[in-house]
Design a protein around this motif. Structure first.
Motif, PDB file in Angstrom:
ATOM      1  N   PHE A 113     -11.183   4.206  -1.506  1.00 58.62           N
ATOM      2  CA  PHE A 113      -9.864   3.679  -1.069  1.00 58.62           C
ATOM      3  C   PHE A 113      -8.635   4.769  -1.151  1.00 58.62           C
ATOM      4  O   PHE A 113      -7.417   4.485  -1.241  1.00 58.62           O
ATOM      5  CB  PHE A 113      -9.375   2.630  -1.747  1.00 58.62           C
ATOM      6  CG  PHE A 113     -10.215   1.380  -1.537  1.00 58.62           C
ATOM      7  CD1 PHE A 113     -10.300   0.697  -0.396  1.00 58.62           C
ATOM      8  CD2 PHE A 113     -10.995   0.886  -2.546  1.00 58.62           C
ATOM      9  CE1 PHE A 113     -10.967  -0.477  -0.118  1.00 58.62           C
ATOM     10  CE2 PHE A 113     -11.841  -0.420  -2.263  1.00 58.62           C
ATOM     11  CZ  PHE A 113     -11.773  -0.952  -1.212  1.00 58.62           C
ATOM     12  N   LEU A 133      -3.290  -2.584   2.042  1.00 55.40           N
ATOM     13  CA  LEU A 133      -4.844  -2.529   1.734  1.00 55.40           C
ATOM     14  C   LEU A 133      -5.598  -3.484   1.455  1.00 55.40           C
ATOM     15  O   LEU A 133      -6.896  -3.802   2.119  1.00 55.40           O
ATOM     16  CB  LEU A 133      -4.881  -1.302   0.466  1.00 55.40           C
ATOM     17  CG  LEU A 133      -6.357  -0.634   0.177  1.00 55.40           C
ATOM     18  CD1 LEU A 133      -6.076   0.551  -0.436  1.00 55.40           C
ATOM     19  CD2 LEU A 133      -7.593  -1.665  -0.289  1.00 55.40           C
ATOM     20  N   TYR A 169      -9.853   1.242   3.722  1.00 55.84           N
ATOM     21  CA  TYR A 169      -8.717   1.056   4.444  1.00 55.84           C
ATOM     22  C   TYR A 169      -8.193   1.999   5.337  1.00 55.84           C
ATOM     23  O   TYR A 169      -7.616   1.828   6.487  1.00 55.84           O
ATOM     24  CB  TYR A 169      -7.404   0.792   3.364  1.00 55.84           C
ATOM     25  CG  TYR A 169      -6.413   0.557   3.884  1.00 55.84           C
ATOM     26  CD1 TYR A 169      -5.722  -0.627   4.957  1.00 55.84           C
ATOM     27  CD2 TYR A 169      -5.055   1.407   3.658  1.00 55.84           C
ATOM     28  CE1 TYR A 169      -4.809  -0.574   5.523  1.00 55.84           C
ATOM     29  CE2 TYR A 169      -3.696   1.042   3.978  1.00 55.84           C
ATOM     30  CZ  TYR A 169      -3.387   0.113   5.151  1.00 55.84           C
ATOM     31  OH  TYR A 169      -2.303  -0.247   5.439  1.00 55.84           O
TER      32      TYR A 169
END
Length: 405
Positions: free
Chosen positions: A272, A100, A248
């Motif tokens: 995320f 990530l 991500y």
């Protein structure tokens, strides 16, 4: 509570198993730890009583699941001494967290920038940075290691420059057990203007990292290395860095508004956390943290240090045995070979006697290349192991040596 090894072992039902007719001796804790009944029960309870998707429902089950999941996030925040709960990002594990961050820095690095990794990293903390360097034109540099299995900090200082943007180091080596001086490594990087990511996968079952004291920018770890379930972990990131990184993955949960013309992203941590997470895993991770804190990390560290000292002394009584990783600061991992015997053969024989150890390069091939060996036998001990198990292991090694020489 007082450290009582007999009572602790009762918490782990798998330790009552027999392998090949022998009581299981599990010395592969660096690969994954076993799970106490308390964690197993929390998994069963979730699926039996309040299984539901989180953050999206007004019905009671969804609210119960959401509350339990967010309580787990708070437990993790407190455990690692993280300033804000939204700096805790749930991931599928350490590898996910590293990737990530690496993906996010694709848009932040330029050709000519430099990134630094150590010579003793797991492949998960090497390959993503190689990929990042290939995409951006940044140069990857390596902190060398010494024969005793410690990082050469004098050389690290020489590598740092105004071009250094990122430094990546593991907290504890999975192959050697070396505990790296993270505070010093971080301070030197910050003095050069670089950010720091620490791979804490091997550390968090042995020590309790204080992330504000360490002052790292990113820290990643996995639940399954600290008595929790597989498939869940965390990325800690300082708020300023998490805000700089782009999402991500795209999908549900990580959005604020979606139209075909434009999409805006959710605030931290949801930016995320796209899609349905491992809800049960996150909750059970919180249970595992509760369990370890009930035993106490000071007590765990003291007990494991005793196991390491005892195992080291007894192993070195075997003629031809060499231990790799002999630095002054180690956790309870012993990586070794016996002269003239392939580690795989040793691992196969001791398995017949009910003993689980790891053999091979341990996803750390550069370390094995440094020592010019194909791999090692790795006995990784934890707080539910005993000296009696070490004695049986020593006997098994002597038997294996006699059979193979």
């Amino acid at each position: 509570m007082a450290f009582n090894i007999n009572e602790i072992r009762k918490d782990f039902p798998i330790l009552r198993r027999k392998i090949n007719g022998h009581p299981l001796i599990y010395f592969d804790n660096a690969a994954t730890t076993q799970k106490p009944q308390q964690v197993i029960d929390s998994i069963v309870e979730y699926y039996q009583n309040y299984n539901a998707n989180i953050h999206r429902g007004v019905h009671s089950l969804s609210q119960e699941a959401t509350d339990a999941y967010e309580i787990a996030r708070k437990k993790i925040q407190k455990h690692f001494n993280i300033e804000k709960d939204y700096e805790v990002i749930f991931t599928s594990g350490t590898t996910h967290g590293i990737n990530l961050v690496a993906n996010g820095f694709t848009s932040l690095l330029n050709k000519g920038d430099e990134i630094i990794v150590s010579a003793m990293e797991h492949h998960s903390n090497i390959v993503p940075w190689q990929m990042l360097a290939e995409k951006t034109g940044a140069e990857l540099k390596v902190i060398p290691m010494s024969e005793e299995g410690t990082l050469v900090l004098s050389e690290y200082k020489k590598l740092l420059s105004k071009r250094t943007k990122l430094v990546f180091v593991n907290h504890i080596s999975n192959a050697l057990g070396t505990i790296n001086p993270i505070r010093e490594i971080t301070q030197l990087a910050h003095d050069a203007g670089a950010a720091v990511l620490i791979d804490g996968a091997q550390a968090c079952s042995h020590i309790k990292p204080d992330l504000q004291e360490l002052n790292v920018d990113f820290y990643v770890t996995s639940a399954h290395k600290m008595c929790g379930p597989t498939g869940v972990g965390i990325l800690y990131g300082k708020e300023k860095w998490l805000n700089k990184l782009p999402p991500y993955q795209g999908g549900g949960e990580m959005i604020k508004e979606v139209t075909f013309a434009n999409t805006t992203y959710a605030d931290l941590p949801h930016k995320f956390e796209a899609g349905t997470p491992n809800i049960c895993g996150g909750i059970a991770y919180g249970t595992a943290i509760d369990y370890l804190n009930t035993i106490g990390f000071d007590e765990i560290a003291t007990y494991e240090a005793g196991l390491l000292d005892y195992a080291t002394v007894e192993l070195l009584k075997i003629e031809g045995l060499r231990i790799y990783g002999t630095g002054p600061h180690k956790t309870s991992v012993v990586s070794f070979n016996i002269e003239g015997i392939h580690p795989y053969d040793i691992g196969t024989i001791v398995d017949k006697m009910g003993i689980a150890v790891r053999t091979g390069h341990h996803c750390a091939q550069p370390i094995m290349e440094f020592y010019r060996i194909p791999g090692t036998v790795r006995a990784s001990l934890t707080f539910y192991n005993t000296r009696e198990e070490i004695d049986i292991f020593i006997q098994a090694l002597r038997k294996a040596k006699a059979m193979l020489t």
